[in-house]
Design an enzyme around this catalytic site. Structure first.
Site, mmCIF file in Angstrom:
data_model
loop_
_atom_site.group_PDB
_atom_site.id
_atom_site.type_symbol
_atom_site.label_atom_id
_atom_site.label_comp_id
_atom_site.label_asym_id
_atom_site.label_seq_id
_atom_site.Cartn_x
_atom_site.Cartn_y
_atom_site.Cartn_z
ATOM 1 C CB ILE A 263 -6.660 -28.336 58.175
ATOM 2 C CG1 ILE A 263 -5.952 -27.393 57.109
ATOM 3 C CG2 ILE A 263 -8.066 -28.498 57.863
ATOM 4 C CD1 ILE A 263 -6.258 -27.777 55.451
ATOM 5 C CB CYS A 264 -10.239 -29.352 62.277
ATOM 6 S SG CYS A 264 -10.300 -27.528 63.089
#
Length: 453
Positions: A263-264
């Site tokens: 996930i960013c």
């Protein structure tokens, strides 16, 4: 004739072939940009309410295709079905949001001379190249495509080469509701992205690695094109004295292991106060053991190899491996939740973005030391602070040089929020109402009456 090459995608669970898709060659990319350029004047002149209505219809088409999109995403990237469905739902919500906000995006009137009218008017920038990632392909693309289209821009979209079917199908659902040329789609890897960046586009919006973002910035600076970049992150989590070690470990595990750490704004670095460090590490190992059966595979073996190299580097340089840390045998690209203790800043696992299910921990003597260590990084995407101390929380959100600071909640936030990444993490608002500003340019108009005879 240019040689045609294929993208090959395999199922990260089984290693079985999912698809082969021809890579768009440079001439075809140029034709797509030319079609978008030709369509731009007509789309810019389309009333904002009509553009919004088309986007709202597209949102309904995406909603109806949720199972299809989630299944494609699951096969191409290994994303768990519930997470994939959640990404589609988030994308639908974003399209609806921009359909509502687009017609309300407005300029200003200025107070000039009595006989004059002075205006500041936002206008579409022209052709936008949108390059989107694989880790949440529908939700991220919905924001960038939605904001660009509703403000009157035309778009050439290249989905990630790791999920070409998911990205293309989503974009096709939007394009079906739009005039020809308003949304063009090309397929390929970084070479195709480079074709677009160097072509006649006015904006490049990219979510992906910092190395790619830097290359895009250099090319766009030479051409005078605008960039909107959300790039790498190395997000810190600070665990302060006085917190419940079990709760803190739950937060850390969620941040580090959800979506296999892909996930960013995943937790990439953990700094824990020495007074709670032993209990926290014990609980974090328990959490890693519990998460082992709850995460899917990594997107592919190439990314898994990066993760393993970071873990190996840490262990070779003195980190303690408390759980995980070994590439499993068998098909696919699975990797276990991993906890490392005694990490130091020179280790790749703290210095670079790992983007995998790894929780590297560094013990700090006090909160001030933890805050300094968390701030000492070339990235600037997000950070989380777990603390019962209001003064520490206040100091942290002001001192951390990142776009988003979360206090006592590793994920979450109110609707409509938008932030600007800092330093190597990019530039510009990549989501929220402010993204409409990024996709438009303001023109000042001074309109005075002609002289009377």
């Amino acid at each position: 004739m240019p040689q045609t090459m294929d993208l090959t995608v395999v199922d990260p669970r089984t290693g079985d072939l999912v698809t082969r898709i021809p890579i768009t060659d440079s001439a075809t990319c140029a034709e797509a940009v030319a079609r978008a350029r030709a369509a731009a004047p007509g789309w810019a002149r389309t009333p904002a309410a009509d553009r919004a209505a088309a986007l709202a219809k597209a949102a309904e088409s995406v909603r109806a295709a949720a199972d299809e999109l989630a299944a494609l995403n699951e096969r191409e990237t290994g994303k768990l079905r519930d997470d994939a469905i959640g990404g589609v739902e988030a994308g639908v919500g974003t399209l609806v949001q921009y359909a509502e906000l687009g017609p309300l995006h407005r300029g200003r009137s200025l107070h000039g001379a009595w006989a004059a009218t002075d205006l500041m008017i936002p206008e579409p920038r022209g052709v936008v190249a949108v390059l989107t990632p694989w880790n949440d392909p529908v939700a991220v693309a919905a924001g960038l495509l939605g904001a660009a289209l509703v403000t009157g821009n035309t778009v050439v979209h290249k989905p990630s080469e790791r999920c070409p079917q998911t990205g293309r199908r989503f974009a096709e659902l939007l394009a079906e509701q739009l005039p020809d040329g308003v949304l063009e789609i090309v397929d390929g890897d970084g070479t195709v992205g480079a074709y677009l960046v160097a072509d006649d586009v006015d904006v490049v919006s990219h979510v992906g690695s910092s190395a790619t973002g830097n290359a895009i910035s250099r090319v766009c600076a030479e051409r005078g094109a605008k960039t909107v970049l959300e790039n790498g992150g190395n997000d810190a989590l600070i665990v302060d004295a006085g917190v419940d070690p079990r709760w803190a470990a739950e937060q850390a595990a969620l941040g580090a292991f959800a979506n296999a750490g892909q996930i960013c704004v995943s937790v990439e670095r953990i700094f824990v106060h020495e007074s709670v460090s032993d209990a926290f590490l014990t609980e974090l190992v328990t959490q890693a053991r519990d998460w082992a059966d709850r995460i899917g595979p990594m997107v592919d073996r190439r990314q898994r190899a990066v993760v393993q190299s970071h873990v190996d580097d840490a262990v070779a340089n003195g980190a303690r491996l408390l759980i995980g840390g070994a590439t499993p045998e068998g098909p696919g690209s699975f990797y276990p939740p991993t906890v490392l203790a005694d990490c130091t800043p020179d280790m790749a696992v703290l210095r670079d973005e790992t983007f995998g299910p790894v929780a590297p921990v560094r013990v700090c003597p006090d909160f001030a030391a933890a805050l300094r260590a968390a701030a000492d990084d070339r990235y600037g995407l997000a950070a989380t602070v777990l603390t019962p101390d209001m003064a520490h929380a206040q100091e942290a959100w002001r001192a951390l040089p990142v776009g988003t600071v979360k206090i006592n909640d590793v994920f979450g936030g109110a609707p409509g929020g938008a932030s600007q990444p800092r330093r190597a993490s990019g530039n510009g608002f990549g989501f929220g109402p402010e993204l409409l500003d990024e996709m438009t340019a303001v023109k000042v108009v001074h309109w005075s009456a002609p002289p009377t005879s």
